[in-house]
Write a protein that holds these residues in place. Structure first.
Motif, PDB file in Angstrom:
ATOM      1  N   GLN A  59      10.203  -0.141  11.239  1.00 24.60           N
ATOM      2  CA  GLN A  59      11.515  -0.102  10.607  1.00 24.60           C
ATOM      3  C   GLN A  59      11.425   0.127   9.107  1.00 24.60           C
ATOM      4  N   ARG A  60      10.309  -0.260   8.496  1.00 28.60           N
ATOM      5  CA  ARG A  60      10.214  -0.262   7.044  1.00 28.60           C
ATOM      6  C   ARG A  60       9.376   0.878   6.462  1.00 28.60           C
ATOM      7  N   LEU A  61       8.397   1.339   7.193  1.00 27.25           N
ATOM      8  CA  LEU A  61       7.542   2.405   6.684  1.00 27.25           C
ATOM      9  C   LEU A  61       8.188   3.762   6.967  1.00 27.25           C
ATOM     10  N   GLN A  62       8.343   4.551   5.925  1.00 28.60           N
ATOM     11  CA  GLN A  62       8.965   5.869   6.068  1.00 28.60           C
ATOM     12  C   GLN A  62       7.908   6.913   6.438  1.00 28.60           C
ATOM     13  N   ALA A  63       7.226   6.641   7.522  1.00 26.12           N
ATOM     14  CA  ALA A  63       6.188   7.544   8.033  1.00 26.12           C
ATOM     15  C   ALA A  63       6.019   7.235   9.509  1.00 26.12           C
ATOM     16  N   PRO A  64       5.622   8.220  10.308  1.00 27.42           N
ATOM     17  CA  PRO A  64       5.514   7.996  11.751  1.00 27.42           C
ATOM     18  C   PRO A  64       4.335   7.098  12.133  1.00 27.42           C
ATOM     19  N   THR A 120       0.838  -1.205   0.000  1.00 20.91           N
ATOM     20  CA  THR A 120       0.000   0.000   0.000  1.00 20.91           C
ATOM     21  C   THR A 120       0.865   1.244   0.000  1.00 20.91           C
ATOM     22  N   CYS A 121       1.917   1.239   0.795  1.00 17.84           N
ATOM     23  CA  CYS A 121       2.832   2.375   0.835  1.00 17.84           C
ATOM     24  C   CYS A 121       3.445   2.627  -0.534  1.00 17.84           C
ATOM     25  N   GLN A 122       3.841   1.576  -1.227  1.00 15.17           N
ATOM     26  CA  GLN A 122       4.392   1.724  -2.573  1.00 15.17           C
ATOM     27  C   GLN A 122       3.360   2.319  -3.529  1.00 15.17           C
ATOM     28  N   ALA A 123       2.112   1.876  -3.401  1.00 17.68           N
ATOM     29  CA  ALA A 123       1.055   2.392  -4.269  1.00 17.68           C
ATOM     30  C   ALA A 123       0.801   3.878  -4.000  1.00 17.68           C
ATOM     31  N   VAL A 124       0.850   4.269  -2.733  1.00 15.20           N
ATOM     32  CA  VAL A 124       0.677   5.681  -2.380  1.00 15.20           C
ATOM     33  C   VAL A 124       1.796   6.513  -2.998  1.00 15.20           C
ATOM     34  N   GLU A 125       3.026   6.053  -2.858  1.00 15.96           N
ATOM     35  CA  GLU A 125       4.178   6.780  -3.393  1.00 15.96           C
ATOM     36  C   GLU A 125       4.150   6.824  -4.920  1.00 15.96           C
ATOM     37  N   ALA A 126       3.681   5.742  -5.534  1.00 17.25           N
ATOM     38  CA  ALA A 126       3.614   5.706  -6.991  1.00 17.25           C
ATOM     39  C   ALA A 126       2.653   6.739  -7.545  1.00 17.25           C
ATOM     40  N   ARG A 127       1.680   7.116  -6.745  1.00 17.26           N
ATOM     41  CA  ARG A 127       0.714   8.143  -7.142  1.00 17.26           C
ATOM     42  C   ARG A 127       1.226   9.558  -6.822  1.00 17.26           C
ATOM     43  N   GLY A 128       2.439   9.639  -6.276  1.00 20.42           N
ATOM     44  CA  GLY A 128       2.989  10.940  -5.933  1.00 20.42           C
ATOM     45  C   GLY A 128       2.372  11.546  -4.697  1.00 20.42           C
TER      46      GLY A 128
END
Length: 226
Positions: free
Chosen positions: A195-200, A160-168
């Motif tokens: 450790q893996r998600l770049q969000a708080p 999901t995180c990758q999909a969010v980032e892919a949408r900018g």
């Protein structure tokens, strides 16, 4: 001036999006902001006093401190509790992204803070050609991810995180919601995600059937203190 708006999505359906969205509404309303909620598409309706309603939508409205037209809060309500594109096709209706964008703009103009709750996961289909992530990208909303802590959630959260980032788009934070009372590796899962998600990590909600929005809000932090 348009208020701020955030989109609450989940790693799957049934992971606590409505609880977290309601808690965020409660949190910001308690800070004195004119705060409302929106559920653009809801599947699964109950009938009472001759009217169809959705429990998730009612939960968002119950904690808002600004009265908003129901037709804007929930533009599309479908009776069957299934994927929105399937429910819409069954009722011979079409989910119009332009209409959703206009409804969102009107709500955003009426609120200082608007919490928008998605249906299902981040990329749930809305019709044959459009998914929910396209709507979020069109509105340009920062995303809050609700992770239902159970076996498989790490993979689902990272995808999901990758999909969010892919949408900018920006993942502003995530919430760990313990939805499996028997999961004995919850701490390890949450640590791995941290450790893996770049969000708080905005908060951890314990297994607690019947938890209220106020109780959940007391366990959440917010990176932007309004």
């Amino acid at each position: 001036m348009m208020g701020r708006s955030y989109f609450v999505t989940g790693t799957d359906t049934g992971v606590g999006k409505t609880l977290v969205a309601s808690a965020l509404i409660h949190l910001h309303a308690a800070r004195g902001l004119r705060t409302g909620g929106m559920k653009p598409v809801a599947s699964g309706a109950l009938r009472q006093d001759g009217q169809w309603y959705n429990e998730d939508v009612q939960a968002l409205q119950a904690v808002a401190n600004v009265a908003l037209p129901a037709a804007l809060v929930n533009p599309y309500l479908f009776r069957r509790p299934t994927a929105p594109h399937i429910a819409a096709a069954e009722e011979r209706r079409t989910i119009d992204l332009d209409h959703l964008a206009r409804c969102h703009a009107q709500l955003q103009a009426a609120c200082e803070m608007l919490i928008v709750e998605g249906a299902g996961g981040f990329m749930v289909p809305l019709d044959r050609h459009h998914n929910s992530d396209e709507l979020v990208a069109r509105l340009g909303l920062p995303v809050v991810l609700v992770v239902g802590i159970r076996l498989g959630c790490i993979n689902h959260a990272l995808l999901t995180c990758q999909a969010v980032e892919a949408r900018g788009l920006t993942l502003v934070g995530w919430v760990a919601n313990l939805i499996d009372a028997l999961e004995d590796q919850a701490d390890a899962m949450i640590e791995s995600l941290a450790q893996r998600l770049q969000a708080p990590l905005l908060g951890r909600l314990p297994w607690s059937p019947g938890m209220t929005a106020a109780q959940a809000a007391a366990r959440l932090t917010w990176p932007d203190p309004a």
